[in-house]
Design an enzyme around this catalytic site. Structure first.
Site, short mmCIF file in Angstrom:
data_model
loop_
_atom_site.label_atom_id
_atom_site.label_comp_id
_atom_site.label_asym_id
_atom_site.label_seq_id
_atom_site.Cartn_x
_atom_site.Cartn_y
_atom_site.Cartn_z
N LYS A 186 0.81 -1.22 0.00
CA LYS A 186 0.00 0.00 0.00
C LYS A 186 0.84 1.26 0.00
O LYS A 186 0.47 2.24 -0.64
CB LYS A 186 -1.07 -0.02 1.10
CG LYS A 186 -0.55 -0.02 2.50
CD LYS A 186 -1.69 -0.20 3.49
CE LYS A 186 -1.16 -0.58 4.86
NZ LYS A 186 -0.20 0.36 5.45
N ARG A 188 -7.55 2.18 11.07
CA ARG A 188 -7.32 0.74 11.19
C ARG A 188 -8.33 0.08 12.13
O ARG A 188 -8.33 -1.15 12.25
CB ARG A 188 -5.92 0.48 11.75
CG ARG A 188 -4.84 0.37 10.70
CD ARG A 188 -3.51 0.41 11.43
NE ARG A 188 -2.48 -0.40 10.85
CZ ARG A 188 -1.51 0.06 10.04
NH1 ARG A 188 -1.50 1.29 9.64
NH2 ARG A 188 -0.57 -0.75 9.61
N ARG A 203 11.29 -8.31 2.82
CA ARG A 203 11.48 -6.88 3.08
C ARG A 203 12.35 -6.65 4.33
O ARG A 203 13.15 -5.73 4.37
CB ARG A 203 10.12 -6.20 3.26
CG ARG A 203 10.21 -4.71 3.50
CD ARG A 203 8.87 -4.03 3.42
NE ARG A 203 8.15 -4.07 4.69
CZ ARG A 203 6.93 -3.57 4.87
NH1 ARG A 203 6.28 -3.03 3.86
NH2 ARG A 203 6.35 -3.62 6.04
N ARG A 228 13.51 -3.30 8.93
CA ARG A 228 12.40 -2.83 9.77
C ARG A 228 12.25 -3.75 10.96
O ARG A 228 12.18 -4.96 10.82
CB ARG A 228 11.09 -2.81 8.95
CG ARG A 228 10.72 -1.43 8.49
CD ARG A 228 9.45 -1.43 7.70
NE ARG A 228 8.25 -1.68 8.52
CZ ARG A 228 7.03 -1.31 8.14
NH1 ARG A 228 6.85 -0.66 7.00
NH2 ARG A 228 6.00 -1.57 8.89
N ARG A 280 0.58 -8.79 13.29
CA ARG A 280 0.03 -7.66 12.54
C ARG A 280 -1.06 -8.13 11.59
O ARG A 280 -2.08 -7.45 11.40
CB ARG A 280 1.15 -6.93 11.78
CG ARG A 280 2.01 -6.09 12.75
CD ARG A 280 3.38 -5.77 12.21
NE ARG A 280 3.36 -4.99 11.01
CZ ARG A 280 4.28 -5.08 10.02
NH1 ARG A 280 5.28 -5.94 10.13
NH2 ARG A 280 4.18 -4.33 8.98
P1 AMP Z 1 2.45 0.64 8.52
O1 AMP Z 1 3.68 1.26 7.95
O2 AMP Z 1 1.18 1.26 7.98
O3 AMP Z 1 2.45 -0.87 8.41
O4 AMP Z 1 2.45 0.97 10.09
C1 AMP Z 1 3.51 0.52 10.92
C2 AMP Z 1 3.08 0.51 12.37
O5 AMP Z 1 2.70 1.84 12.78
C3 AMP Z 1 1.85 -0.34 12.69
O6 AMP Z 1 2.17 -1.70 12.86
C4 AMP Z 1 1.38 0.31 13.99
O7 AMP Z 1 2.21 -0.05 15.09
C5 AMP Z 1 1.63 1.78 13.70
N1 AMP Z 1 0.43 2.40 13.07
C6 AMP Z 1 0.35 2.91 11.80
N2 AMP Z 1 -0.88 3.38 11.56
C7 AMP Z 1 -1.60 3.17 12.69
C8 AMP Z 1 -2.96 3.40 13.07
N3 AMP Z 1 -3.83 3.93 12.21
N4 AMP Z 1 -3.33 3.05 14.32
C9 AMP Z 1 -2.47 2.51 15.19
N5 AMP Z 1 -1.20 2.23 14.90
C10 AMP Z 1 -0.76 2.55 13.66
#
Ligand code: AMP
Length: 192
Positions: free
Chosen positions: A14, A89, A128, A134, A145
């Site tokens: 995404k 989310r 990745r 990461r 996740r």
């Molecule tokens: P992402 O890069 O979108 O996979 O986000 C990485 C991490 O950031 C997630 O696993 C959460 O720990 C945190 N995170 C990102 N967006 C949110 C959200 N909308 N609500 C809560 N935690 C978030």
């Protein structure tokens, strides 16, 4: 004017697709994950708080996340639209976003969901992890996740489906191929 969301499980690409949509449609892409990672890197108070949750693959609490999104959506560069990547989310975040948009007299045009099979996602994310280092890309955290995605974020998708603004795109395939599908789906959704 485009106000849209991109939702997808971890590893669905995404972030990559959001960047491409942003370039093509000329809207700002806002990724909550990127904002958190920038804060972690800068060792800000927000980053120090968020890191504990991110490393465990948990959601950062709404008390932190919601305010951050409200502040970001209050900046001038989103007057002409935005593409939110990674938020909302949870259904509580959907309600909160509804409130932000209602305050600004704004509506969402399109919610795009990228779909992919879990095992494919685990394979991609483990790849990745090697490239990017990461800290939330190890197998136990990845599976956690994914569980959160199925347990909480799919309910978000269902809400937007009920509202008739959801469009689903198959996220499996080459990056360009998926971008073509995504752009076609957005075009169809906007002319519907
Ligand atoms: P992402 O890069 O979108 O996979 O986000 C990485 C991490 O950031 C997630 O696993 C959460 O720990 C945190 N995170 C990102 N967006 C949110 C959200 N909308 N609500 C809560 N935690 C978030």
């Amino acid at each position: 004017m485009t106000r849209m969301l991109i939702i997808g499980p971890p590893g669905s690409g995404k972030g990559t697709q959001a960047e491409r949509i942003s370039e093509r449609l000329g809207v700002i892409a806002i990724s909550t994950g990127d904002i958190f990672r920038a804060n972690v890197k800068g060792e800000t108070p927000l980053g120090i708080e968020a890191k504990k949750y991110m490393d465990a693959g948990d959601f950062v609490p709404d008390s932190v996340t919601n305010k951050m999104v409200r502040d970001r959506l209050g900046e001038d560069d989103v007057d002409n639209g935005f593409l939110l990547d990674g938020y909302p989310r949870t259904t509580a975040q959907v309600d909160y976003l509804d409130g932000i948009l209602a305050d600004g007299g704004q509506l969402l045009d399109v919610v795009l969901q990228l779909t992919a099979d879990d095992e494919e996602l685990v394979t991609r994310l483990l790849g990745r992890a090697k490239e990017t280092g990461r800290t939330d890309d190890n197998e136990a955290v990845i599976r956690h996740r994914l569980d959160l995605y199925h347990g909480q974020t799919e309910a978000v998708v269902a809400k937007y489906a009920e509202r008739g603004i959801l469009t689903r795109v198959d996220g499996i395939g080459g990056i360009d191929e998926v971008t073509d599908r995504v752009m076609q789906a957005i075009k169809e959704a906007q002319s519907a």
